[in-house]
Design a protein around this motif. Structure first.
Motif, mmCIF file in Angstrom:
data_model
loop_
_atom_site.group_PDB
_atom_site.id
_atom_site.type_symbol
_atom_site.label_atom_id
_atom_site.label_comp_id
_atom_site.label_asym_id
_atom_site.label_seq_id
_atom_site.Cartn_x
_atom_site.Cartn_y
_atom_site.Cartn_z
ATOM 1 N N ILE A 19 7.106 31.945 9.629
ATOM 2 C CA ILE A 19 8.222 32.533 10.377
ATOM 3 C C ILE A 19 7.709 33.756 11.151
ATOM 4 O O ILE A 19 7.972 33.914 12.343
ATOM 5 N N GLY A 20 6.933 34.609 10.446
ATOM 6 C CA GLY A 20 6.394 35.816 11.084
ATOM 7 C C GLY A 20 5.535 35.451 12.289
ATOM 8 O O GLY A 20 5.717 35.995 13.389
ATOM 9 N N HIS B 71 5.826 33.840 19.639
ATOM 10 C CA HIS B 71 6.860 33.283 20.521
ATOM 11 C C HIS B 71 6.286 32.278 21.516
ATOM 12 O O HIS B 71 6.482 32.416 22.736
ATOM 13 N N PRO B 72 5.568 31.247 21.032
ATOM 14 C CA PRO B 72 4.896 30.350 21.979
ATOM 15 C C PRO B 72 5.869 29.626 22.920
ATOM 16 O O PRO B 72 5.531 29.343 24.059
ATOM 17 N N GLY B 73 7.088 29.361 22.450
ATOM 18 C CA GLY B 73 8.050 28.614 23.273
ATOM 19 C C GLY B 73 8.443 29.352 24.541
ATOM 20 O O GLY B 73 8.898 28.736 25.513
ATOM 21 N N GLN C 172 5.750 23.973 9.234
ATOM 22 C CA GLN C 172 7.121 23.549 9.572
ATOM 23 C C GLN C 172 7.921 24.720 10.136
ATOM 24 O O GLN C 172 8.687 24.566 11.084
ATOM 25 N N ALA C 173 7.714 25.911 9.550
ATOM 26 C CA ALA C 173 8.453 27.081 10.037
ATOM 27 C C ALA C 173 8.081 27.372 11.489
ATOM 28 O O ALA C 173 8.961 27.569 12.346
ATOM 29 N N ILE C 174 6.765 27.345 11.798
ATOM 30 C CA ILE C 174 6.340 27.627 13.179
ATOM 31 C C ILE C 174 6.879 26.546 14.121
ATOM 32 O O ILE C 174 7.385 26.838 15.212
ATOM 33 N N PHE D 211 9.294 27.082 17.279
ATOM 34 C CA PHE D 211 8.789 26.720 18.605
ATOM 35 C C PHE D 211 9.789 25.813 19.337
ATOM 36 O O PHE D 211 10.140 26.051 20.498
ATOM 37 N N ILE D 212 10.257 24.783 18.634
ATOM 38 C CA ILE D 212 11.193 23.840 19.271
ATOM 39 C C ILE D 212 12.464 24.584 19.684
ATOM 40 O O ILE D 212 12.972 24.405 20.796
ATOM 41 N N ALA D 213 12.958 25.453 18.788
ATOM 42 C CA ALA D 213 14.173 26.216 19.117
ATOM 43 C C ALA D 213 13.919 27.091 20.342
ATOM 44 O O ALA D 213 14.756 27.175 21.247
ATOM 45 N N GLN D 214 12.715 27.726 20.402
ATOM 46 C CA GLN D 214 12.418 28.601 21.547
ATOM 47 C C GLN D 214 12.379 27.806 22.854
ATOM 48 O O GLN D 214 12.947 28.223 23.866
ATOM 49 N N VAL D 215 11.725 26.618 22.807
ATOM 50 C CA VAL D 215 11.645 25.818 24.038
ATOM 51 C C VAL D 215 13.031 25.362 24.477
ATOM 52 O O VAL D 215 13.361 25.362 25.661
ATOM 53 N N LEU D 216 13.854 24.973 23.509
ATOM 54 C CA LEU D 216 15.190 24.475 23.867
ATOM 55 C C LEU D 216 16.164 25.622 24.136
ATOM 56 O O LEU D 216 17.345 25.391 24.371
ATOM 57 N N GLY D 217 15.646 26.846 24.066
ATOM 58 C CA GLY D 217 16.482 28.000 24.383
ATOM 59 C C GLY D 217 17.549 28.271 23.339
ATOM 60 O O GLY D 217 18.592 28.833 23.651
ATOM 61 N N ILE D 218 17.289 27.859 22.089
ATOM 62 C CA ILE D 218 18.263 28.137 21.033
ATOM 63 C C ILE D 218 17.882 29.465 20.377
ATOM 64 O O ILE D 218 16.806 29.582 19.780
#
Ligand code: ASP
Length: 432
Positions: A102-103, A109-111, A332-334, A338-345
């Protein structure tokens, strides 16, 4: 004939890589000839089908893996102390690793590297799912602080198993079932345990079938991604940073966290000796991507090189293969962030804590086989309200990361075996 045999022997990870390249080529070609609609009608559905198959197998897999893992502690009365100690340390290790993930995901913040217009387009595509999630989050905030217990304890197991977002409820039922199985008379438990052994093999075979479809699934998903991203390269730099984040986190766990644990709690074992003994085990795990397949090698190294007693290694390591997945939980945490960041969530603090909690539990339910994670990840994403299609973003580059997290998984098992063994030996000296 010869050619055919040659084609069949291409290792799966290379097939997946080829699938990824093929998908990119299909996507770019479609962009050039303006055939984006054809891709979304005729190619992407195959990728979505692959994701559906992953979701299909997730509930039976988690249920059977957990029951088998817990009932593997069959000598719970004899080893109750060893069992509790092992499980507690494993739980601590997984929690620390998931927090690490998570950290790392929050710091790197790769997304964010993904082009904002593209991210907005993706949000548009997944608008309904994301809106439902926001609504659900609001509702949760309105309910009392103990409401999370309702998310864990199902009122009806068939209903819980019928919805892929109720992963926690299925895990709760599986653990309750397995503990009850351990506590009934052995002659009654035996046929059920045997049944679960068989079921475990069947489910793993099914997972194997599905994972064999990965090259096609990845090609279709990649083609869809390239057309969705309209040929924009920012997703690739984001994926590069994502992979680098995972790698840095894995190396930190392997070469900082475990050595520190060995130094603090490893008694007579020197960090240098531990790392030297682990090196071939890590290489084996790295090449096979399976902690289950690596188990005999891990056992041999801990017993022969680090002098861990057979009693401890034959108890702690097999449980570790099912339960202790430090690399997987960190990964899994990363991946979810990442997916949430790319999808703007934008995840709130309580959602991030949910991700942490889910990755801890779901990594325990991940089988120690190549690509075991993405079967589970498809489901975890749904349960935290992120569209499972987001998996398409990361599946193409999963293999090298799988190799790394498997190496971490086996090193963690061995580190715990060393700590428990040294602790036992110290106690023995103190009592004599
Ligand atoms: N391949 C991993 C292992 O066997 C599981 C995973 O996919 O994370 O440990």
């Amino acid at each position: 004939m010869n050619n055919k045999t040659k084609r069949l022997t291409i290792p799966l990870y290379l097939q997946i890589l080829l699938g990824m390249v093929a998908g990119i080529v299909i996507g770019i070609t479609a962009l050039f000839i303006h055939a984006e609609t054809a891709v979304s009608h005729w190619v992407t559905p195959w990728g979505q089908l692959f994701i559906r198959m992953l979701q299909l197998i997730a509930i039976p897999l988690i249920f059977v893996t957990l029951v088998k893992g817990v009932s593997g502690l069959k000598d719970i009365s004899k080893f109750s102390k060893l069992g509790t100690k092992t499980l507690l340390i494993y739980l601590c290790f997984i929690t620390i690793s998931a927090s690490f993930g998570i950290g790392a995901g929050l710091v790197a913040h790769p997304g964010d590297l993904v082009n904002k217009d593209i991210a907005a387009g993706l949000q548009e595509t997944y608008h309904t799912v994301i809106a439902e999630k926001a609504l659900a989050a609001e509702q949760v905030q309105e309910q009392g602080p103990l409401n999370f217990l309702n998310d864990i304890v199902p009122g009806n197991i068939i209903h819980a198993a019928g919805n892929n977002s109720n992963i926690l409820q299925v895990i709760f039922f599986a653990i309750l079932f397995a503990v009850a199985l351990l506590l009934i008379p052995q002659e009654k438990a035996k046929p059920v345990i045997d049944l679960f052994d068989g079921l475990n093999d069947i489910i793993l075979k099914m997972v194997d079938f599905i994972i064999r479809l990965a090259p096609i699934g990845v090609a279709a998903l990649m083609a869809g991604l390239v057309t969705d991203f309209k040929g924009d390269g920012s997703i690739f730099s984001a994926l590069g940073l994502y992979a680098a984040t995972v790698a840095v986190a894995m190396f930190a766990i392997m070469f900082l966290f475990y050595p520190l644990m060995i130094r603090l709690f490893g008694g007579k074992i020197r960090v240098r000796d531990f790392l030297r003994a682990m090196y071939p085990v890590q290489l084996f795990a790295f090449t096979t991507s399976s902690s289950a397949v690596t188990l005999p090698v891990t056992m041999k190294a801990t017993e022969n090189e680090l002098n861990v007693s057979k009693e401890v290694s034959s108890f702690v390591l097999p449980i570790g293969v099912t339960v202790n997945m430090d690399g997987t939980s960190c990964y899994q945490a990363i991946a979810i962030l990442f997916i949430a960041q790319v999808l703007g969530i934008d995840l709130t603090l309580s959602q991030i804590l949910t991700v942490l909690f889910m990755t801890i539990l779901s990594s325990i339910g991940t089988p120690g086989i190549p690509g075991g994670t993405y079967v589970i990840l498809a489901m975890v994403l749904t349960s935290v309200g992120i569209p499972a299609e987001g998996l398409a973003l990361i599946i193409g580059i999963d293999r090298p990361l799988d190799m790394l997290r498997t190496a971490v998984n086996v090193t963690g098992d061995a580190a715990v075996a060393c700590m428990i063994d040294q602790n036992d030996k110290k106690k023995l000296i103190n009592t004599t």
